[in-house]
Design a protein around this motif. Structure first.
Motif, PDB file in Angstrom:
ATOM      1  N   LEU A   4       0.920  -1.159  -0.163  1.00 44.20           N
ATOM      2  CA  LEU A   4      -0.043  -0.164   0.065  1.00 44.20           C
ATOM      3  C   LEU A   4       0.918   1.358   0.165  1.00 44.20           C
ATOM      4  N   LEU A   5       2.046   0.996  -0.323  1.00 44.49           N
ATOM      5  CA  LEU A   5       2.935   2.264  -0.152  1.00 44.49           C
ATOM      6  C   LEU A   5       2.577   3.369  -0.978  1.00 44.49           C
ATOM      7  N   TYR A   6       2.153   2.965  -2.186  1.00 40.30           N
ATOM      8  CA  TYR A   6       1.648   4.045  -3.291  1.00 40.30           C
ATOM      9  C   TYR A   6       0.694   5.017  -2.779  1.00 40.30           C
ATOM     10  N   LEU A   7      -0.166   4.442  -1.790  1.00 39.77           N
ATOM     11  CA  LEU A   7      -1.244   5.229  -1.293  1.00 39.77           C
ATOM     12  C   LEU A   7      -0.683   6.560  -0.489  1.00 39.77           C
ATOM     13  N   ILE A   8       0.606   6.439   0.013  1.00 36.40           N
ATOM     14  CA  ILE A   8       1.097   7.589   0.904  1.00 36.40           C
ATOM     15  C   ILE A   8       1.306   8.806   0.166  1.00 36.40           C
ATOM     16  N   PRO A   9       1.944   8.918  -1.161  1.00 33.79           N
ATOM     17  CA  PRO A   9       1.916  10.311  -1.955  1.00 33.79           C
ATOM     18  C   PRO A   9       0.527  10.379  -2.695  1.00 33.79           C
ATOM     19  N   LEU A  10      -0.392   9.355  -2.911  1.00 35.15           N
ATOM     20  CA  LEU A  10      -1.646   9.448  -3.447  1.00 35.15           C
ATOM     21  C   LEU A  10      -2.820   9.972  -2.759  1.00 35.15           C
ATOM     22  N   LEU A  11      -3.065   9.671  -1.621  1.00 34.27           N
ATOM     23  CA  LEU A  11      -3.969   9.862  -0.546  1.00 34.27           C
ATOM     24  C   LEU A  11      -4.043  11.632  -0.571  1.00 34.27           C
ATOM     25  N   ILE A  90      12.538   6.400   7.158  1.00 31.45           N
ATOM     26  CA  ILE A  90      12.556   7.396   8.359  1.00 31.45           C
ATOM     27  C   ILE A  90      12.004   8.807   7.774  1.00 31.45           C
ATOM     28  N   MET A  91      12.248   9.138   6.569  1.00 34.16           N
ATOM     29  CA  MET A  91      11.958  10.584   5.996  1.00 34.16           C
ATOM     30  C   MET A  91      10.379  10.174   5.993  1.00 34.16           C
ATOM     31  N   ILE A  92      10.018   9.564   5.384  1.00 35.49           N
ATOM     32  CA  ILE A  92       8.132   9.357   5.329  1.00 35.49           C
ATOM     33  C   ILE A  92       7.564   9.277   6.510  1.00 35.49           C
ATOM     34  N   LEU A  93       8.191   8.748   7.625  1.00 37.61           N
ATOM     35  CA  LEU A  93       7.526   8.882   9.019  1.00 37.61           C
ATOM     36  C   LEU A  93       7.654  10.256   9.296  1.00 37.61           C
ATOM     37  N   ILE A  94       8.616  11.028   9.172  1.00 37.88           N
ATOM     38  CA  ILE A  94       8.690  12.457   9.733  1.00 37.88           C
ATOM     39  C   ILE A  94       7.922  13.083   8.911  1.00 37.88           C
ATOM     40  N   ILE A  95       7.845  12.999   7.590  1.00 37.61           N
ATOM     41  CA  ILE A  95       6.747  13.690   6.777  1.00 37.61           C
ATOM     42  C   ILE A  95       5.457  13.588   7.024  1.00 37.61           C
ATOM     43  N   THR A  96       5.017  12.467   7.204  1.00 30.22           N
ATOM     44  CA  THR A  96       3.576  12.158   7.559  1.00 30.22           C
ATOM     45  C   THR A  96       3.278  12.408   8.884  1.00 30.22           C
ATOM     46  N   GLY A  97       4.390  12.259   9.829  1.00 33.71           N
ATOM     47  CA  GLY A  97       3.796  12.211  11.136  1.00 33.71           C
ATOM     48  C   GLY A  97       3.966  13.738  11.644  1.00 33.71           C
ATOM     49  N   VAL A  98       4.739  14.366  11.273  1.00 35.28           N
ATOM     50  CA  VAL A  98       4.902  15.785  11.489  1.00 35.28           C
ATOM     51  C   VAL A  98       3.876  16.676  10.504  1.00 35.28           C
ATOM     52  N   GLY A  99       3.644  16.381   9.568  1.00 38.61           N
ATOM     53  CA  GLY A  99       2.741  16.906   8.596  1.00 38.61           C
ATOM     54  C   GLY A  99       1.341  16.798   9.464  1.00 38.61           C
ATOM     55  N   MET A 130       6.025  16.212  -0.870  1.00 41.60           N
ATOM     56  CA  MET A 130       7.295  15.737  -0.152  1.00 41.60           C
ATOM     57  C   MET A 130       7.330  14.212  -0.048  1.00 41.60           C
ATOM     58  N   SER A 131       6.351  13.448  -0.197  1.00 39.11           N
ATOM     59  CA  SER A 131       6.270  11.951  -0.187  1.00 39.11           C
ATOM     60  C   SER A 131       7.075  11.495  -1.503  1.00 39.11           C
ATOM     61  N   LEU A 132       6.366  12.235  -2.510  1.00 40.03           N
ATOM     62  CA  LEU A 132       6.898  11.679  -3.962  1.00 40.03           C
ATOM     63  C   LEU A 132       8.416  12.106  -3.955  1.00 40.03           C
ATOM     64  N   LEU A 133       8.862  13.200  -3.494  1.00 35.29           N
ATOM     65  CA  LEU A 133      10.350  13.434  -3.420  1.00 35.29           C
ATOM     66  C   LEU A 133      11.130  12.268  -2.654  1.00 35.29           C
TER      67      LEU A 133
END
Length: 187
Positions: A4-11, A90-99, A130-133
């Motif tokens: 389901l990784l693709y959903l992180i930038p898509l949602l 690590i970066m995706i956890l920071i982006i989504t958590g802080v976001g 940011m997730s896509l990046l």
């Protein structure tokens, strides 16, 4: 959850589109629920990916999710694919958590703003870019994420367009991003 990784930038991209187009007619509560819900769901997905990721042996913590080939010219192929390795995890956890936390904070901070829906659409778009990046598996896709982050920076910095200082700051951000683009392309 890795599938389901693709959903992180898509949602958040979908959340930005929905909030940006329908949000003007919605109540602030609905806007908050949709925008914050999308951001929170992305964080939950990232945590789920982390749990699956940690089940893998340390030497195999490199997950590629290829969605499709989007550019094909002769022997060159650019795939629309995501790469999850320890750094991007690590970066995706920071982006989504802080976001997500920023979304929650913004409910009160922007409570009386007439462009409430627009601000939350920009925030969702920022999380998507940011997730896509950080998840991009190739430089071309990463550049699209980079440009998306630049666009969101411009939109959020210049959010109060009626204020000259915000407009000037947005113009400066735009110019600095073009300098960054040159460095990115040069690299």
């Amino acid at each position: 959850m890795l599938r389901l990784l693709y959903l992180i930038p898509l949602l958040p991209l979908a959340g930005a589109g929905i909030t940006g187009t329908l949000g003007k007619r919605w109540s602030r509560g609905t806007i908050s629920l949709v925008s914050c819900g999308v951001a929170g769901l992305c964080f939950v997905l990232a945590l789920g990916c982390l749990l699956d990721f940690l089940k893998l042996p340390a030497t195999e913590r490199h997950f590629v999710q290829s969605l499709y080939v989007w550019i094909s010219a002769g022997t060159f192929q650019a795939r629309f694919s995501y790469l999850l390795d320890p750094l991007s995890m690590i970066m995706i956890l920071i982006i989504t958590g802080v976001g997500f936390v920023i979304h929650i904070y913004s409910i009160g901070y922007m409570a009386r703003d007439p462009g409430y829906y627009r601000f939350f659409a920009y925030l969702n778009l920022f999380i998507s870019a940011m997730s896509l990046l950080v998840l991009a598996d190739n430089y071309l896709l990463m550049f699209i994420g980079w440009e998306g982050v630049g666009l969101c920076s411009y939109l959020l910095i210049g959010y109060y367009l009626e204020r000259k200082s915000a407009g000037d700051a947005a113009k400066k951000a735009f110019v600095v991003n073009r300098i960054g683009d040159f460095g990115f392309i040069l690299g």
